[in-house]
Design an enzyme around this catalytic site. Structure first.
Site, short mmCIF file in Angstrom:
data_model
loop_
_atom_site.label_atom_id
_atom_site.label_comp_id
_atom_site.label_asym_id
_atom_site.label_seq_id
_atom_site.Cartn_x
_atom_site.Cartn_y
_atom_site.Cartn_z
N ILE A 117 0.83 -1.22 0.00
CA ILE A 117 0.00 0.00 0.00
C ILE A 117 0.86 1.26 0.00
O ILE A 117 0.44 2.33 0.42
CB ILE A 117 -1.00 0.00 1.17
CG1 ILE A 117 -0.27 -0.03 2.53
CG2 ILE A 117 -1.94 -1.20 1.05
CD1 ILE A 117 -1.23 0.17 3.72
N ILE B 155 14.91 -4.44 11.97
CA ILE B 155 14.41 -3.61 10.89
C ILE B 155 14.67 -4.31 9.56
O ILE B 155 15.77 -4.77 9.28
CB ILE B 155 15.08 -2.22 10.94
CG1 ILE B 155 14.82 -1.56 12.30
CG2 ILE B 155 14.57 -1.34 9.80
CD1 ILE B 155 13.37 -1.55 12.75
N ASN C 267 14.11 -3.02 6.38
CA ASN C 267 14.72 -2.11 5.40
C ASN C 267 14.78 -0.75 6.07
O ASN C 267 13.75 -0.14 6.36
CB ASN C 267 13.87 -2.07 4.12
CG ASN C 267 14.44 -1.10 3.07
OD1 ASN C 267 14.90 0.00 3.40
ND2 ASN C 267 14.41 -1.51 1.81
N LYS D 39 15.49 2.14 5.10
CA LYS D 39 14.94 3.30 4.39
C LYS D 39 13.41 3.31 4.42
O LYS D 39 12.80 4.31 4.78
CB LYS D 39 15.43 3.30 2.94
CG LYS D 39 14.94 4.50 2.15
CD LYS D 39 15.47 4.50 0.72
CE LYS D 39 16.88 5.07 0.67
NZ LYS D 39 17.37 5.21 -0.71
N GLN E 5 8.21 5.16 6.79
CA GLN E 5 6.97 4.90 7.51
C GLN E 5 6.91 5.72 8.79
O GLN E 5 5.87 6.29 9.13
CB GLN E 5 6.88 3.41 7.87
CG GLN E 5 6.55 2.52 6.70
CD GLN E 5 5.16 2.79 6.21
OE1 GLN E 5 4.19 2.57 6.93
NE2 GLN E 5 5.03 3.29 5.02
N LYS F 233 9.21 -6.64 14.16
CA LYS F 233 7.86 -6.25 14.57
C LYS F 233 7.37 -5.12 13.67
O LYS F 233 8.15 -4.48 12.97
CB LYS F 233 7.87 -5.80 16.03
CG LYS F 233 8.19 -6.94 16.99
CD LYS F 233 8.05 -6.54 18.46
CE LYS F 233 9.23 -5.75 18.95
NZ LYS F 233 9.25 -5.62 20.43
N GLU G 162 2.62 2.23 12.20
CA GLU G 162 1.80 3.16 12.98
C GLU G 162 2.51 3.71 14.21
O GLU G 162 2.06 4.68 14.81
CB GLU G 162 0.50 2.48 13.39
CG GLU G 162 -0.45 2.37 12.21
CD GLU G 162 -1.44 1.23 12.37
OE1 GLU G 162 -2.63 1.51 12.48
OE2 GLU G 162 -1.00 0.06 12.37
#
Lengths: 706, 327
Positions: A465, A590, A592, A594, A599, A662, A666
């Protein structure tokens, strides 16, 4: 070769997107020339259609069909007993009753979009208007307790004896905060292209979770799910508003089946405000009782929000308070009051965004009342185990986020006394807030197959998305298979592919990548022992829902962070501008660096937006959202977001999954608003509790300079 | 959106002749008109595109003033070095408006004629005397945070959204018009926009078929010029309140002053009372506050927009203090 995961590589689908070759739902021209639908919305907030005249529209040039409740096909009813509202049927034009302003009353289908839109204005509707309830503040006394809140979380929680402890606390904060209606407004509007082929139907849908959309479409149309195929290679942003399908998808499908031709529908920006998700307005009472040393003895968070009477929805706004700080006596409650407005749905960081806005503001108020540094207050109340469930944390590091953020941000330069620092005509202040968000695991499947060209093809119905899913899946697959990135091809967004968890609740990355990892490891094992040529070999990987995973019962698996903001407030006009912002986050491994950072800074921008700008205003006479376009419903523009950065602590949460990863999408939007709000207080000494903090709310408290 | 026909005018005379057809309307940058057409607030049946007419020149006049062609873009005027040095208030006002993309499309003539951003004007289901005469005003008693505090009526409390026009008002600009009979006339900008009264649908003194061909600026007035716009976000937002000032001082005394407000009324609001209170006064905060009180003496809030009165006063005082400091 385990070196790709985590690398800040560019999106592998980037060139397709910037060259316009990535096809979104509205852009699949290979199906042939489609018909265009335009939705006609109700212009009353509650009542009934008594007369509907479609003859003018039907005679209008190019019009092929006008659908109203009188000729719409029978559809499956919305079944509230299905736990996920996004899997429920979504019937359209199913009767004369109007439940909220803007509700579709007709669909006009024509040869061109312009013809459909022109004819739409010729549909004449006469209503019997009923008096509706549209004023949230006036309905607070009608609140009731829902059976559960979003994500199946408990409506209430209580530990110890809150009332007694709060009453006798040395230092108390007891304040009410209000948050407004907010909207997800992705750049790609909600749209759909439905293509019939005999009794079969291909639906190019802009959706975050294909499996749920598939179920919802099939049960609405009352046809065998096997006859429906969903195609969603790219989605131009969702932010929760595409977790479920909406009117455009069902109406396009109904019209396409009726006319036996492809039909596509896109909502206008104005329509999205009434036809898609709204984050409920809330009124939140936060009570904090502490000793003079700053130790919390009582912690209470009561949230009341609106719900649609026909589709109950409760954000889990008080649940963040359950896990953030230690206190022996605790109370959290959610209540709902019904209003005749569009249904509430998930909007980015549902629960945490408004909940932490209030709760972390209250913590700042407590620090001020105690004359303590807000970080030291939080560290003093850092729990050793989950404060309500008593289970250990899998991996927390909140204190580290705060300390690292303070060091990088220069927190020691924070004005100790509010309204004490000036830079020219600007009052300058610093604020911080903690971030917390739950990690979710849903069932998710993926498949990998060796192609004839030696390329490993990964398939899942997972969506991208705009987050970078294609890229992180390729990175994880390359590492698991031990091949370079260009030996992996990722195929997403088709209902024919194995059902992944979809994009939502920040679970998409960790869930999908874990199932992809398992599929790749299984394929690797097959290749190792296999005697046959590699070509055509395939393997599946699967993860179970968190309810089936002991770790998710035995550990509190969350993500954490700390936000820091510096704002300037114009001493004359009370204009508030962000000067810089930093977030430090702990979200396991993590995938990625970048796309993760993108995000997070996006989420932080949402925080700035909710702190200072976003405010869906309802006309209490009609139930209409008055500021329903992006000129009037304000979100930050580039000039509002100067220096902003997100730092990710290097980590690995092996309790979450074997990748140690994880969700974090958000997390950037959890508490960011409170950090900005707290900075406004630090700058001005003015505490605004009715969010967003706009200049008209600060101005009366700022002394005139003469 | 209703179907319409389109033609591109080849010269100004052809343009005014073409627009004399019933239901015809000029289109220039289209930054406002197209949005209004999609929502069927404007329903022209024929569009006459005047954006390519040779009315783009920005040139100096013999009397020391300047003439700006009506089809010059907002960006071109804002960037013009002569405008920036001699009429900085105009450049500042233009750059405070809209976004770079919109300013590249929007023309000077179109900017003067842009319509209110009142949300009820945009909502064809709501009553609005401006859109649908005699239907009522939903903004009164509704959501009216952005609405007028000066010169409003019981028929309409909408504001004019332009920044550019506020600067032109303190510059005493004149608007040049051409009618279908090829007659030209000039009208002072202060007389061009109207207060709503009982006819809020009549927004300007333009006669049917007249076209704006240019804006004439007299030689720059004495004194320092400033434009200050107060808004909810840093860019791409309409003014809650804006102030344009031209103020000259000599040895601590204000020798001349011009003041106009944006975002407060149905038209760019020239505050003559404030100018009178300033002229001859000392360049001190006390004088500025007296001027601010004079400017807002007749101001009335409608609830959500009450704060604009205090905001306008403070903004004026600070802008004047800034101008005096710079002198």
């Amino acid at each position: 070769m385990a070196t790709m995961t985590g690398q800040p590589i560019n999106r592998i689908d980037g060139p397709l997107k910037v060259s316009g070759k990535a096809t979104y739902a509205y852009e699949h021209w290979d199906v042939g020339e489609p018909l265009y639908g335009f939705i006609v919305g109700a212009t009353i907030g509650k009542g009934r259609i008594v007369q509907i005249d479609t003859t003018g529209a039907e005679r209008s040039p190019g019009v092929r069909m006008v659908m109203t409740y009188r000729n719409a096909p029978a559809q499956g009813p919305r079944d509230a007993s299905i736990p996920s509202q996004y899997s429920r049927a979504y019937p359209m034009l199913s009767g004369p009753d109007i439940h909220h302003y803007g509700e579709p009353v007709a669909l006009v289908v024509a040869t061109t979009y312009e013809q459909a839109r022109a004819a739409a204005s010729l549909v004449e509707v006469e209503y019997a208007v009923l008096s509706g309830h549209f004023d949230f503040a006036k309905r607070l006394d009608k609140a009731y307790a829902p059976k559960a809140v979003n994500a199946g979380l408990a409506t209430d929680s209580a530990v110890g004896n809150f009332d007694t402890a709060f009453k006798s606390a040395d230092v108390k904060i007891d304040q009410v905060y209000t948050t407004p209606y907010q909207f997800s407004q992705p750049m790609e509007p909600h749209c759909c292209l439905a293509v019939p082929n005999g009794d079969d139907l291909t639906v190019y849908v802009s959706a975050q979770i294909l499996a749920e959309a598939h179920t919802a479409i099939a049960s609405t149309l009352k046809i065998d799910p096997l006859r429906i195929r969903l195609v969603t290679p790219y989605v131009g942003g969702g932010f929760g508003s595409k977790l479920g399908i909406h009117g455009e998808t069902i109406l396009a499908a109904l019209a396409a089946r009726a006319l036996k031709e492809p039909v596509k529908i896109a909502m206008t920006r104005q329509q999205i405000f009434h036809l898609v998700s709204v984050r409920p307005a809330t009124s939140q009472r936060v009570r904090l009782g502490a000793g003079r040393d700053g130790r919390l003895v009582a912690l209470g968070h009561d949230v009341t929000m609106f719900t649609s009477p026909i589709s109950e929805y409760a954000e889990q706004s008080a649940t963040s308070a359950r896990g953030l700080y230690a206190a022996p006596n605790r109370l959290t409650r959610h209540r709902l009051t019904a209003l005749d407005l569009p249904r509430g749905e998930d909007v980015r960081a549902p629960g945490e965004a408004p909940g932490l806005h209030a709760f972390e503001s209250a913590m700042d108020e407590l620090a001020h009342a105690l004359n303590m540094d807000p970080i030291e207050l939080r560290i003093l109340n850092e729990p050793k185990v989950h404060p309500e469930e008593g289970i250990p944390f899998s991996d927390r590091r909140l204190v580290e986020c705060m300390r690292e953020g303070a060091r990088r941000f220069g927190w020691e330069r924070r004005p100790a006394k509010p309204a004490s620092v000036r830079d020219g005509r600007w009052l300058v202040g610093y604020g911080m807030a903690a971030a917390i968000r739950g990690q979710f695991q849903m069932t998710s499947k993926a498949k990998v197959r060796m192609g004839p060209d030696g390329i490993a093809v990964v398939q899942s119905d997972m969506t991208d998305i705009g987050t970078g899913t294609y890229t992180i899946v390729a990175q994880v697959a390359a590492d698991a298979l031990g091949v370079p990135l260009d030996r992996v091809r990722v195929e997403l967004g088709r209902s024919d592919y194995p059902a992944g968890a979809g994009s939502g609740g920040s679970w998409g990355a960790s869930n999908t990548c874990t199932s992809v990892h398992r599929a790749c490891m299984a394929l690797r094992e097959k290749l190792r022992i296999g005697k046959i040529p590699a070509e055509g070999m395939e393997a599946e990987g699967e993860i179970a829902a968190m309810s089936e995973e002991p770790n998710y019962k035995n550990y509190s698996i969350f993500t954490y962070g700390a936000h820091f903001a510096e704002v300037g407030v114009d001493v004359d006009t009370a204009e508030i501008r962000l000067r810089r912002m930093l977030g430090v986050f702990a979200a396991g491994r993590i995938l990625n660096a970048k796309t993760a950072r993108s995000q997070l800074i996006g989420g932080m921008t949402w925080g700035v937006s909710s702190a200072l700008l976003e405010d869906g205003t309802v006309d209490a006479r009609t139930g209409a959202f008055v500021n329903r376009d992006l000129a009037e419903y304000l979100v930050p523009v580039h000039a509002d977001i100067p220096e902003i950065d997100a730092i990710l602590l290097d980590g690995f949460d092996g309790k979450a999954n074997e990748l140690g990863a994880k969700g974090l999408g958000e997390l950037g939007n959890c508490g960011a608003n409170a950090a900005v709000a707290n900075a406004v207080f630090n700058a001005t000494g003015v505490r605004v509790r009715d969010f967003p903090i706009t200049l008209d709310k600060v101005l009366p408290a700022l002394p005139r300079e003469v | 959106m209703r179907p319409f026909t389109y033609e591109r005018a080849i010269d100004p005379e052809a343009a005014v002749a073409a627009v004399s057809k019933a239901g015809a309307k000029f289109i220039s940058g289209g930054t406002n008109l197209l949005d209004l057409m999609k929502l069927e607030i404007e329903r022209p049946i024929h569009l006459v595109d005047i954006s390519r007419l040779p009315l783009k020149d920005i040139k100096e006049e013999p009397d020391g003033g300047m003439r700006i062609g009506a089809q010059a873009t907002n960006s071109d005027v804002a960037a013009d070095i002569r405008v920036r040095t001699r009429y900085p208030v105009l450049s500042q006002a233009l750059l405070a408006g809209a976004s770079g993309q919109l300013r590249n499309k929007a023309s000077v003539g179109g900017n003067l004629l842009q319509r209110t951003r009142c949300p009820y004007f945009y909502d064809t289901a709501a009553s609005c005397n401006k859109r649908d005469p005699s239907s009522g005003c939903a903004a009164i008693g509704g959501i009216n945070r952005g609405h007028a505090i000066l010169g409003a009526s019981d028929a309409c409390i909408a504001t004019h959204p332009s920044d550019m026009a506020v600067a032109m008002v303190v510059l005493d600009a004149e608007i040049e018009l051409l009618d279908a009979d090829r007659a030209t006339r000039r009208i002072a900008i202060g007389d061009f926009h109207r207060l709503p009264g009982t006819t809020p649908h009549i927004e300007t003194a333009l006669k049917t078929g007249e076209m704006i061909t240019g804006v004439v600026l007299p030689a720059p007035p004495e004194g320092r010029q400033f434009y200050r716009k107060v808004r909810d976000r840093a860019s791409y937002a309409f003014a809650l309140v804006s102030v344009a000032v031209v103020v000259a001082t000599e040895r601590g005394t204000i020798t001349s002053a011009r003041v106009a407000f944006g975002g407060v009324a149905h038209k760019p609001w020239r505050a003559k009372e404030a100018e009178a209170a300033l002229t001859g006064g000392t360049a001190t905060m006390a004088t500025y506050w007296a001027a601010a009180e004079a400017a807002m003496a007749g101001a009335t809030g409608r609830g959500h927009n009450d704060f604009k009165i205090e905001l306008a006063k403070r903004t004026l005082c600070r802008t004047l203090a800034h101008a005096a400091q710079e002198n």
